[in-house]
Design an enzyme around this catalytic site. Structure first.
Site, PDB file in Angstrom:
ATOM      1  N   GLY A  79      61.902  20.445  29.658  1.00  0.00           N
ATOM      2  CA  GLY A  79      61.791  19.363  28.682  1.00  0.00           C
ATOM      3  C   GLY A  79      61.533  19.925  27.311  1.00  0.00           C
ATOM      4  N   TYR A 152      56.079  28.033  30.645  1.00  0.00           N
ATOM      5  CA  TYR A 152      57.542  27.903  30.767  1.00  0.00           C
ATOM      6  C   TYR A 152      58.206  29.238  30.405  1.00  0.00           C
ATOM      7  CZ  TYR A 152      62.257  26.394  29.302  1.00  0.00           C
ATOM      8  OH  TYR A 152      63.619  26.272  29.112  1.00  0.00           O
ATOM      9  N   LYS A 156      60.306  31.992  32.797  1.00  0.00           N
ATOM     10  CA  LYS A 156      61.634  32.485  32.437  1.00  0.00           C
ATOM     11  C   LYS A 156      61.659  34.017  32.470  1.00  0.00           C
ATOM     12  CE  LYS A 156      64.071  28.737  31.590  1.00  0.00           C
ATOM     13  NZ  LYS A 156      65.110  28.349  32.544  1.00  0.00           N
ATOM     14  N   ASN A 181      67.325  26.323  21.738  1.00  0.00           N
ATOM     15  CA  ASN A 181      67.456  24.897  21.362  1.00  0.00           C
ATOM     16  C   ASN A 181      68.901  24.396  21.347  1.00  0.00           C
ATOM     17  OD1 ASN A 181      64.630  24.638  20.805  1.00  0.00           O
ATOM     18  ND2 ASN A 181      65.013  25.773  18.919  1.00  0.00           N
ATOM     19  N   GLN A 221      57.267  24.598  10.412  1.00  0.00           N
ATOM     20  CA  GLN A 221      57.710  25.540  11.448  1.00  0.00           C
ATOM     21  C   GLN A 221      59.238  25.564  11.469  1.00  0.00           C
ATOM     22  OE1 GLN A 221      56.254  22.623  11.959  1.00  0.00           O
ATOM     23  NE2 GLN A 221      56.650  21.722  13.951  1.00  0.00           N
ATOM     24  N   ARG A 286      61.144  30.561  14.697  1.00  0.00           N
ATOM     25  CA  ARG A 286      62.041  31.146  15.712  1.00  0.00           C
ATOM     26  C   ARG A 286      63.483  31.010  15.219  1.00  0.00           C
ATOM     27  NH1 ARG A 286      60.957  28.967  21.291  1.00  0.00           N
ATOM     28  NH2 ARG A 286      59.435  30.638  21.352  1.00  0.00           N
TER      29      ARG A 286
HETATM   30  P1  NAD Z   1      68.114  19.534  31.911  1.00  0.00           P
HETATM   31  O1  NAD Z   1      66.710  19.142  32.234  1.00  0.00           O
HETATM   32  O2  NAD Z   1      69.006  18.505  31.310  1.00  0.00           O
HETATM   33  O3  NAD Z   1      68.846  20.116  33.208  1.00  0.00           O
HETATM   34  C1  NAD Z   1      68.157  20.768  34.237  1.00  0.00           C
HETATM   35  C2  NAD Z   1      68.582  20.121  35.538  1.00  0.00           C
HETATM   36  O4  NAD Z   1      67.930  20.803  36.606  1.00  0.00           O
HETATM   37  C3  NAD Z   1      68.188  18.640  35.646  1.00  0.00           C
HETATM   38  O5  NAD Z   1      69.324  17.826  35.833  1.00  0.00           O
HETATM   39  C4  NAD Z   1      67.255  18.615  36.837  1.00  0.00           C
HETATM   40  O6  NAD Z   1      67.382  17.433  37.630  1.00  0.00           O
HETATM   41  C5  NAD Z   1      67.696  19.843  37.604  1.00  0.00           C
HETATM   42  N1  NAD Z   1      66.642  20.274  38.515  1.00  0.00           N
HETATM   43  C6  NAD Z   1      65.335  20.492  38.227  1.00  0.00           C
HETATM   44  N2  NAD Z   1      64.666  20.824  39.325  1.00  0.00           N
HETATM   45  C7  NAD Z   1      65.573  20.823  40.357  1.00  0.00           C
HETATM   46  C8  NAD Z   1      65.477  21.056  41.735  1.00  0.00           C
HETATM   47  N3  NAD Z   1      64.314  21.358  42.296  1.00  0.00           N
HETATM   48  N4  NAD Z   1      66.586  20.960  42.485  1.00  0.00           N
HETATM   49  C9  NAD Z   1      67.785  20.618  41.924  1.00  0.00           C
HETATM   50  N5  NAD Z   1      67.929  20.372  40.608  1.00  0.00           N
HETATM   51  C10 NAD Z   1      66.838  20.475  39.834  1.00  0.00           C
HETATM   52  O7  NAD Z   1      68.005  20.819  30.968  1.00  0.00           O
HETATM   53  P2  NAD Z   1      69.130  21.566  30.135  1.00  0.00           P
HETATM   54  O8  NAD Z   1      68.807  21.355  28.701  1.00  0.00           O
HETATM   55  O9  NAD Z   1      70.481  21.229  30.637  1.00  0.00           O
HETATM   56  O10 NAD Z   1      68.769  23.079  30.476  1.00  0.00           O
HETATM   57  C11 NAD Z   1      69.493  23.820  31.448  1.00  0.00           C
HETATM   58  C12 NAD Z   1      68.853  25.187  31.576  1.00  0.00           C
HETATM   59  O11 NAD Z   1      68.836  25.846  30.303  1.00  0.00           O
HETATM   60  C13 NAD Z   1      67.402  25.167  32.053  1.00  0.00           C
HETATM   61  O12 NAD Z   1      67.182  26.253  32.906  1.00  0.00           O
HETATM   62  C14 NAD Z   1      66.608  25.344  30.790  1.00  0.00           C
HETATM   63  O13 NAD Z   1      65.344  25.918  31.035  1.00  0.00           O
HETATM   64  C15 NAD Z   1      67.522  26.265  29.984  1.00  0.00           C
HETATM   65  N6  NAD Z   1      67.288  26.151  28.538  1.00  0.00           N
HETATM   66  C16 NAD Z   1      67.675  25.029  27.873  1.00  0.00           C
HETATM   67  C17 NAD Z   1      67.435  24.937  26.510  1.00  0.00           C
HETATM   68  C18 NAD Z   1      67.842  23.714  25.724  1.00  0.00           C
HETATM   69  O14 NAD Z   1      67.613  23.685  24.509  1.00  0.00           O
HETATM   70  N7  NAD Z   1      68.454  22.708  26.322  1.00  0.00           N
HETATM   71  C19 NAD Z   1      66.802  25.982  25.827  1.00  0.00           C
HETATM   72  C20 NAD Z   1      66.405  27.097  26.551  1.00  0.00           C
HETATM   73  C21 NAD Z   1      66.676  27.179  27.909  1.00  0.00           C
END
Ligand code: NAD
Length: 329
Positions: A79, A152, A156, A181, A221, A286
């Site tokens: 999130g 978090y 990672k 982001n 920031q 950042r």
């Molecule tokens: P998101 O929350 O939209 O997507 C993550 C998905 O993982 C969700 O649909 C969720 O239901 C699914 N999920 C979580 N736990 C689960 C489980 N136990 N079993 C099956 N599915 C599960 O997030 P996003 O923005 O699409 O991010 C995707 C990836 O990129 C993540 O790993 C996130 O940490 C990484 N990330 C995203 C951002 C960003 O800005 N969006 C930045 C840095 C890293």
């Protein structure tokens, strides 16, 4: 005849995962998605979609029941600042995302999957290099000695190492991106897990011209924001490249959060006043350091923030109007 590529996308119901599925389908891959839920805003175009919990090793083995050509692991308990920086969700974040990564790797190893992409985050960089809003250091080699400012980020970092260990010990071709982001249409825009661009789009869309919106902190920031299409392009280029080390996938157009909010108001054509209130913030500065990606992939994100923000604002405004009309009959 060309063989159809078989691809698995974990987290295919999420923001980045659902966009990735669309792109892979446009390349004629056969795609299986897996997630706790279907995508929220439009139907999945995956050929096969498993609704399942990847914390369960049996679900993971069922999802990886064949030797995929590529696996993309994007599932995470995830999130914006309101979810990952309050401390209230730390145990869930570490436990849930840790289990998903452990299970998926084990399942992929059993099926002899060769190529796997893992989505890490810029949140794994040490806090002490991100105190100066005008001059943060996020070069890939600045990760150690480690000191992320959130659990978090620690998860990672642990998972990056886990993937690299599977690469070393079992010959898996592991690719790791540190996202900075990512934003765009069909991302979470309300409910507490949304990130800054979507939150400002919502607030500005809901505010009257001349109105006031709230912002956590003093807004000095700094961050950079990458539009979803360039993120997907970077993920595919990285996965299909020969480079094994973690790489930033982000924009290097760094702006203050005040500037992000004023750009959103400009896009909307509204005059907006910002009211600064206390809230969870994350590091002071950042930015994505794009030297390594340019060197290794001969490619780097270049689209202006304003372009992506305009598209995202239009989409969020549509969501706000839709919700207003369903709430008011
Ligand atoms: P998101 O929350 O939209 O997507 C993550 C998905 O993982 C969700 O649909 C969720 O239901 C699914 N999920 C979580 N736990 C689960 C489980 N136990 N079993 C099956 N599915 C599960 O997030 P996003 O923005 O699409 O991010 C995707 C990836 O990129 C993540 O790993 C996130 O940490 C990484 N990330 C995203 C951002 C960003 O800005 N969006 C930045 C840095 C890293």
């Amino acid at each position: 005849m060309k063989k159809t590529k078989r691809v698995l996308v974990c987290g295919a119901g999420g923001f980045i995962g659902s966009h990735l599925v669309n792109r892979l389908k446009s390349e004629d891959c056969w795609v299986r998605g897996v997630d706790l839920k279907y995508p929220e805003f439009s139907p999945t175009c995956a050929d096969d979609f498993i609704v399942g919990d990847l914390r369960d090793p049996t679900i993971c083995r069922g999802a990886v029941d064949q030797q995929f050509d590529e696996v993309y692991q994007l599932a995470a308990d995830m999130g914006g600042a309101g979810f990952i920086f309050t401390g209230d969700n730390d145990a869930d974040i570490m436990h849930n995302s840790g289990l998903v990564n452990l299970n998926i790797l084990e399942a992929c190893h059993r099926r002899n999957v060769k190529r796997i992409f893992y989505s890490s985050s810029a949140c794994m960089y040490p806090e002490h290099n991100q105190m100066d809003p005008d001059n943060p250091n996020c070069s890939e080699d600045s990760a150690y000695p480690a000191d992320p400012d959130s659990e978090y980020g620690w998860e990672k970092l642990f998972s990056e190492r886990l993937y690299l260990a599977f690469g070393r010990n079992y010959g898996m071709e592991v690719r790791i991106a540190r996202f900075h982001n990512i934003f765009g249409p069909e991302g979470t825009w309300v409910g507490g897990r949304e990130k800054a661009p979507a939150a400002f789009c919502r607030k500005v869309a809901m505010a009257a011209d001349g109105g006031v919106i709230e912002m956590w902190g003093d807004g000095e920031q700094t961050r950079s924001f990458l539009y979803i299409d360039e993120c997907i392009e970077g993920v595919l280029r990285l996965t299909r490249s020969d480079w094994t080390g973690p790489v930033n996938i982000g924009s290097d157009e760094m702006v203050s959060i005040n500037r992000l909010a004023s750009m959103t108001a400009e896009v909307a054509g509204k005059v907006i006043t910002i009211k600064h209130i206390p809230g969870p913030l994350g590091v002071r500065g950042r930015n994505s350091d794009n030297r390594l990606i340019a060197e290794r992939l001969k490619w780097r994100p270049e689209a202006p923030l304003l372009d992506g923000l305009s598209k995202t604002y239009e989409w969020v405004k549509g969501q706000v109007l839709e919700q207003y009309s369903s709430d008011h009959g």
